[in-house]
Scaffold this active site. Structure first.
Site: not given
Length: 305
Positions: A11, A27, A66-67, A69, A132, A136
């Site tokens: 997003f 990618v 990038a992660a 979630a 999550y 982080k």
């Protein structure tokens, strides 16, 4: 300043992909990117063994979006492999290959999920309370160590709720509710919450990658305009060209329903406070959001799926 961007198919990545300074985007092998007019670097997976050979040629900075979630199907090991091992391996490889700066998009959730009466600051206690946010937090700590060992300029950005057309998570749920229901129950809720539009966050991340004063800093990303959940949902409704009526439901009733249904955390995300002090964005980076909330919300109907 030439930037390598990860998470380009997500997003927020969609808002950054065509930005000036983005030289190369990362990618996955199965990403549908035939229509993307940009330089690509393909990986099979993001983890501690990703092959980054030749990824950093002519690159000055990395913006790492990038992660993994929030996902019910993911385990703590999954978060560790992607969000911690993958991030730290990428940062080490970048440093070894002469990259100067690494901008890491973390989460405001590293501060915990309680209702905060006073504004959060970058130095507020870190009390992550799920897999999550713990991943982080661990990535943040590891990046600081890498910065000490290698001289890599690490910039940590902890966004508040990010909104925009096709946004995932709670914003997407609120938008769907507003499209379907003429009534919302936030008429007398006077909480204080901060938000940031995807367009504004994209602009901020590029500033973090390019501004000399960003090095070594932690930023709480918001637009600096604290609003209540009622005001926020009214803005969404205007952006979607919907008319809604806000009903006067007491906050005590929300919290009672949350306890009875086991949804206390979700209720607090709606009616609790999450106010942040983002003053260092202006002081250090001379950054103010280029788009007002009203302007950003006016784009909600464009590109909706």
């Amino acid at each position: 300043m030439k930037i390598l961007l990860t998470g380009s198919s997500g997003f927020l990545g969609n808002h950054l992909r065509g930005t000036t300074n983005i030289k190369r985007i990362v990618v996955r092998e199965n990403d549908n990117c035939d229509h993307w007019d940009c330089e690509l670097f393909t990986i099979s997976a993001l983890n501690g063994k990703t092959d980054w050979s030749d990824a950093f040629s002519s690159i000055d900075a990395v913006i790492h979006l990038a992660a993994l979630a929030h996902s019910r199907a993911s385990t703590s090991d999954d978060y560790q492999q992607v969000n911690v091992d993958g991030t730290l391996h990428l940062a080490r490889e970048a440093a070894l290959n002469g990259v100067k700066r690494f901008v890491f998009v973390s989460s405001i959730g590293v501060h915990g999920s309680n209702t905060f009466e006073a504004p959060l600051t970058p130095n507020s206690p870190l009390i992550p309370d799920n897999d999550y946010t713990r991943s982080k937090f661990s990535a943040e700590q590891g990046l600081k160590q890498i910065a000490t060992e290698t001289g890599l300029e690490v910039v940590i950005v902890r966004p508040t709720l990010v909104y925009g057309s096709n946004a995932p998570g709670n914003f997407g749920l609120l938008s769907k509710l507003i499209e379907r229901a003429p009534f919302l129950p936030f008429g007398i809720i006077k909480n204080k919450r901060d938000f940031i539009a995807a367009q504004n966050l994209a602009d901020l991340l590029v500033r973090c990658a390019t501004h000399p004063n960003a090095s070594g800093q932690v930023f709480l990303a918001s637009e600096g305009e604290t609003v209540s959940i009622g005001e926020f949902t009214n803005q969404i409704a205007r952006g979607l060209n919907r008319k809604i009526i806000q009903l006067p439901i007491p906050i005590s009733l929300f919290r009672l329903i949350g306890r009875l249904t086991g949804k206390t955390h979700l209720v607090e995300q709606l009616v609790g406070n999450l106010h942040v002090d983002n003053s260092n964005l202006k002081q250090l980076l001379d950054w103010t959001p280029p788009h007002s909330m009203e302007e950003a919300m006016s784009q909600l109907n464009k590109g909706r799926k």
